[in-house]
Design a protein around this motif. Structure first.
Motif, PDB file in Angstrom:
ATOM      1  N   UNK A 107       0.819  -1.208   0.000  1.00 55.73           N
ATOM      2  CA  UNK A 107       0.000   0.000   0.000  1.00 55.73           C
ATOM      3  C   UNK A 107       0.865   1.277   0.000  1.00 55.73           C
ATOM      4  N   UNK A 108       2.142   1.128   0.311  1.00 61.01           N
ATOM      5  CA  UNK A 108       3.029   2.309   0.305  1.00 61.01           C
ATOM      6  C   UNK A 108       3.974   2.345  -0.892  1.00 61.01           C
ATOM      7  N   UNK A 109       4.412   1.152  -1.333  1.00 59.07           N
ATOM      8  CA  UNK A 109       5.456   1.102  -2.365  1.00 59.07           C
ATOM      9  C   UNK A 109       5.050   0.115  -3.463  1.00 59.07           C
ATOM     10  N   UNK A 110       5.853   0.104  -4.533  1.00 60.13           N
ATOM     11  CA  UNK A 110       5.548  -0.827  -5.627  1.00 60.13           C
ATOM     12  C   UNK A 110       6.603  -1.932  -5.683  1.00 60.13           C
ATOM     13  N   UNK A 111       6.319  -2.955  -6.475  1.00 60.91           N
ATOM     14  CA  UNK A 111       7.281  -4.046  -6.668  1.00 60.91           C
ATOM     15  C   UNK A 111       7.150  -5.112  -5.598  1.00 60.91           C
ATOM     16  N   UNK A 112       7.787  -6.264  -5.861  1.00 65.03           N
ATOM     17  CA  UNK A 112       7.738  -7.373  -4.897  1.00 65.03           C
ATOM     18  C   UNK A 112       8.960  -7.282  -3.990  1.00 65.03           C
ATOM     19  N   UNK A 113       8.751  -7.093  -2.703  1.00 61.18           N
ATOM     20  CA  UNK A 113       9.905  -6.930  -1.816  1.00 61.18           C
ATOM     21  C   UNK A 113      10.519  -8.253  -1.384  1.00 61.18           C
ATOM     22  N   UNK A 114      11.732  -8.129  -0.891  1.00 62.24           N
ATOM     23  CA  UNK A 114      12.388  -9.232  -0.192  1.00 62.24           C
ATOM     24  C   UNK A 114      11.825  -9.230   1.232  1.00 62.24           C
ATOM     25  N   UNK A 115      11.531 -10.422   1.760  1.00 57.76           N
ATOM     26  CA  UNK A 115      10.976 -10.462   3.120  1.00 57.76           C
ATOM     27  C   UNK A 115      11.998 -11.086   4.068  1.00 57.76           C
ATOM     28  N   UNK A 116      12.231 -10.413   5.182  1.00 61.05           N
ATOM     29  CA  UNK A 116      13.204 -10.901   6.168  1.00 61.05           C
ATOM     30  C   UNK A 116      12.477 -11.165   7.476  1.00 61.05           C
ATOM     31  N   UNK A 117      12.810 -12.287   8.113  1.00 60.63           N
ATOM     32  CA  UNK A 117      12.289 -12.558   9.454  1.00 60.63           C
ATOM     33  C   UNK A 117      13.463 -12.550  10.430  1.00 60.63           C
ATOM     34  N   UNK A 118      13.395 -11.674  11.427  1.00 63.05           N
ATOM     35  CA  UNK A 118      14.502 -11.536  12.383  1.00 63.05           C
ATOM     36  C   UNK A 118      13.955 -11.735  13.803  1.00 63.05           C
ATOM     37  N   UNK A 119      14.416 -12.791  14.494  1.00 66.26           N
ATOM     38  CA  UNK A 119      13.853 -13.092  15.815  1.00 66.26           C
ATOM     39  C   UNK A 119      14.462 -12.268  16.936  1.00 66.26           C
TER      40      UNK A 119
ATOM     41  N   UNK B 139       9.281 -12.197  16.816  1.00 64.08           N
ATOM     42  CA  UNK B 139      10.189 -11.768  15.755  1.00 64.08           C
ATOM     43  C   UNK B 139       9.675 -10.548  15.008  1.00 64.08           C
ATOM     44  N   UNK B 140      10.550 -10.074  14.139  1.00 60.73           N
ATOM     45  CA  UNK B 140      10.250  -8.908  13.316  1.00 60.73           C
ATOM     46  C   UNK B 140      10.218  -9.341  11.845  1.00 60.73           C
ATOM     47  N   UNK B 141       9.288  -8.774  11.093  1.00 66.15           N
ATOM     48  CA  UNK B 141       9.311  -8.959   9.640  1.00 66.15           C
ATOM     49  C   UNK B 141       9.693  -7.639   8.990  1.00 66.15           C
ATOM     50  N   UNK B 142      10.554  -7.712   7.989  1.00 62.35           N
ATOM     51  CA  UNK B 142      10.943  -6.518   7.237  1.00 62.35           C
ATOM     52  C   UNK B 142      10.741  -6.816   5.755  1.00 62.35           C
ATOM     53  N   UNK B 143       9.994  -5.967   5.063  1.00 62.07           N
ATOM     54  CA  UNK B 143       9.822  -6.096   3.615  1.00 62.07           C
ATOM     55  C   UNK B 143      10.667  -4.992   2.977  1.00 62.07           C
ATOM     56  N   UNK B 144      11.557  -5.350   2.050  1.00 64.87           N
ATOM     57  CA  UNK B 144      12.507  -4.371   1.509  1.00 64.87           C
ATOM     58  C   UNK B 144      12.674  -4.560   0.007  1.00 64.87           C
TER      59      UNK B 144
ATOM     60  N   UNK C 173      18.689   7.018  -6.481  1.00 66.17           N
ATOM     61  CA  UNK C 173      20.091   6.825  -6.085  1.00 66.17           C
ATOM     62  C   UNK C 173      20.353   6.938  -4.580  1.00 66.17           C
ATOM     63  N   UNK C 174      19.727   7.888  -3.921  1.00 70.34           N
ATOM     64  CA  UNK C 174      20.193   8.214  -2.561  1.00 70.34           C
ATOM     65  C   UNK C 174      19.164   8.132  -1.450  1.00 70.34           C
ATOM     66  N   UNK C 175      17.937   7.748  -1.771  1.00 65.99           N
ATOM     67  CA  UNK C 175      16.899   7.884  -0.761  1.00 65.99           C
ATOM     68  C   UNK C 175      16.492   6.535  -0.172  1.00 65.99           C
ATOM     69  N   UNK C 176      16.507   6.466   1.143  1.00 72.39           N
ATOM     70  CA  UNK C 176      16.056   5.256   1.822  1.00 72.39           C
ATOM     71  C   UNK C 176      14.794   5.618   2.603  1.00 72.39           C
ATOM     72  N   UNK C 177      13.685   4.986   2.237  1.00 73.74           N
ATOM     73  CA  UNK C 177      12.424   5.275   2.932  1.00 73.74           C
ATOM     74  C   UNK C 177      12.092   4.105   3.819  1.00 73.74           C
ATOM     75  N   UNK C 178      11.863   4.391   5.091  1.00 76.98           N
ATOM     76  CA  UNK C 178      11.584   3.313   6.038  1.00 76.98           C
ATOM     77  C   UNK C 178      10.305   3.637   6.794  1.00 76.98           C
TER      78      UNK C 178
ATOM     79  N   UNK D 156      13.329   0.902  -0.227  1.00 76.10           N
ATOM     80  CA  UNK D 156      12.205   1.135   0.687  1.00 76.10           C
ATOM     81  C   UNK D 156      12.094  -0.037   1.659  1.00 76.10           C
ATOM     82  N   UNK D 157      11.575   0.254   2.835  1.00 76.61           N
ATOM     83  CA  UNK D 157      11.423  -0.826   3.837  1.00 76.61           C
ATOM     84  C   UNK D 157      10.198  -0.555   4.708  1.00 76.61           C
ATOM     85  N   UNK D 158       9.444  -1.610   4.967  1.00 78.00           N
ATOM     86  CA  UNK D 158       8.381  -1.549   5.984  1.00 78.00           C
ATOM     87  C   UNK D 158       8.666  -2.657   6.990  1.00 78.00           C
ATOM     88  N   UNK D 159       8.652  -2.336   8.267  1.00 79.51           N
ATOM     89  CA  UNK D 159       8.896  -3.385   9.258  1.00 79.51           C
ATOM     90  C   UNK D 159       7.904  -3.325  10.416  1.00 79.51           C
ATOM     91  N   UNK D 160       7.697  -4.484  11.023  1.00 80.02           N
ATOM     92  CA  UNK D 160       6.809  -4.573  12.186  1.00 80.02           C
ATOM     93  C   UNK D 160       7.183  -5.803  12.993  1.00 80.02           C
TER      94      UNK D 160
END
Ligand code: GLA
Length: 383
Positions: free
Chosen positions: A12-24, A49-54, A60-65, A110-114
């Motif tokens: 709902x915030x970004x486009x494309x298929x993100x990589x999903x990370x699970x961090x306990x 744990x935490x999930x991060x979609x990235x 070039x220079x912008x990281x949106x989290x 871009x990254x969304x985490x929870x």
């Protein structure tokens, strides 16, 4: 927060298929405040744990989290000078700076985490965030960093924001293995997985729901105290490289140490020994002894290392009236957060309920409890 919610929020915030990370998050069975003293620890990754979609953004220079839990967004500009961020933002900024200092090439993403790791409970939500975020970038930009390297970058990021932590949390978050604790040697990072077969027992965490101010400064102060004592002991016996080379005979001749520093060193020596005893007790299913080691560790943390607080002491004291509890101690950095309890299965619910009720009566603070299962470390999930 589950992975479907994080993926939906990402979409709902970004486009494309993100990589999903699970961090306990992590627990630590025993070996507290020994990691930065080059000693032994026994942590494990858990099912909180935490999930991060990235995903790369093409900019070039912008990281949106976006932090889903806090409902907050931030834009970080790569290469820009630092800003006075706090909470989760300061970790992200410190990671980006640390990677820049290590000349890692990256572009905008871009990254969304929870997460469902309680913050401030001593379960290492910050290590999960840092290790998860770096692991995701490692995947996006093909850096091929090892688990140890990721853990070390995450640790360096914490140092940048003033928390001079050891490597235990990050190591556990990266190297966790289902149903095993990790016996880690913090001097050379060698480690052994020990099966956690508790049979008729469980590990239960009780959150004191106390988080004292000044945790970082007290923590850093303990580290300084140990380093000062080490320097002085090295003058006595130059073969001493770390505190674990110190023996009780050295301490008998160490009247030049400040009494407080002496207590800290005594604790570290005993705690290192307890980790090894715990390892044997677990391998031989000697749970009574394992419980006793937890109580001893708590006594040392409270009286010698002085990183407990009245609420954690109370949580541990209350267990002593309970037949069903074999041992308990405060867990993590201290001054609040959780106790870890080794509890018999039969009567488990009633036992924990009684402890929590009495805690609430005496402190007016409502505690929480968590049954944790031991899980694998950080994973990149292919969708
Ligand atoms: C915190 C730190 C760890 C470790 C523990 C205490 O969790 O991050 O490095 O020092 O406290 O054992």
């Amino acid at each position: 927060m589950n992975k479907h919610q994080i993926l939906a929020e990402y979409a709902s915030y970004f486009t494309g298929t993100p990589l999903l990370v699970n961090a306990p998050g992590r627990i630590n069975l025993i070996g507290e405040h020994t990691d930065y003293n080059h000693g032994f620890v026994m942590p494990a990754a858990i099912d909180k744990s935490m999930f991060l979609a990235m995903n790369k953004s093409g900019k070039p220079n912008t990281v949106k989290v976006r932090s889903s839990d806090y409902d907050q967004d931030e834009t970080f500009n790569l290469g820009a000078s630092s800003r006075p961020f706090n909470s989760w933002r300061s970790y992200i900024q410190a990671i980006l700076q640390e990677l820049e200092a290590r000349s890692k090439s990256l572009s905008g993403f871009n990254c969304v985490f929870g997460s469902d790791i309680p913050v401030g409970a001593g379960m290492s939500s910050s290590a999960a965030l840092c290790c998860g975020f770096i692991s995701g970038m490692n995947g996006l930009f093909n850096w091929e960093l090892s688990k140890l390297e990721i853990a070390q970058i995450a640790q360096a990021a914490e140092h940048r924001i003033g928390a001079h932590v050891g490597l235990m949390d990050q190591f556990a978050v990266m190297h966790g293995k289902k149903d095993h604790v990790i016996q880690l040697d913090c001097l050379d990072h060698s480690y052994e997985y020990i099966p956690l077969e508790l049979k008729d027992h469980s590990l239960v965490l009780i959150n004191s729901n106390v988080k004292h101010e000044l945790v970082d400064s007290e923590y850093n102060d303990r580290r300084v105290s140990c380093e000062k004592a080490l320097n002085q002991l090295q003058q006595l016996r130059p073969e001493i490289n770390t505190l674990r080379d110190v023996n009780m005979a050295d301490l008998q001749n160490a009247d030049f140490l400040h009494p407080t520093d002496l207590k800290r060193v005594q604790f570290v020596l005993h705690e290192n020994h307890r980790v090894k005893q715990m390892s044997k007790a677990l391998k031989q299913s000697r749970f009574q002894e394992a419980g006793e080691l937890l109580y001893q560790s708590h006594w040392g943390l409270s009286q010698e290392y002085q990183v407990s607080c009245p609420e954690l002491d109370l949580l541990v004291d209350l267990t002593k009236q309970e037949q069903g509890v074999l041992g308990a101690r405060m867990m993590g950095g201290g001054f609040g957060g959780c106790s870890i309890n080794l509890v018999r299965h039969d009567e488990l619910d009633n036992t924990i309920l009684r402890i929590m009720e009495q805690y609430e009566q005496q402190t007016n603070i409502t505690p929480e409890s968590y049954m944790v299962s031991i899980e694998d470390g950080v994973k990149l999930i292919e969708e």
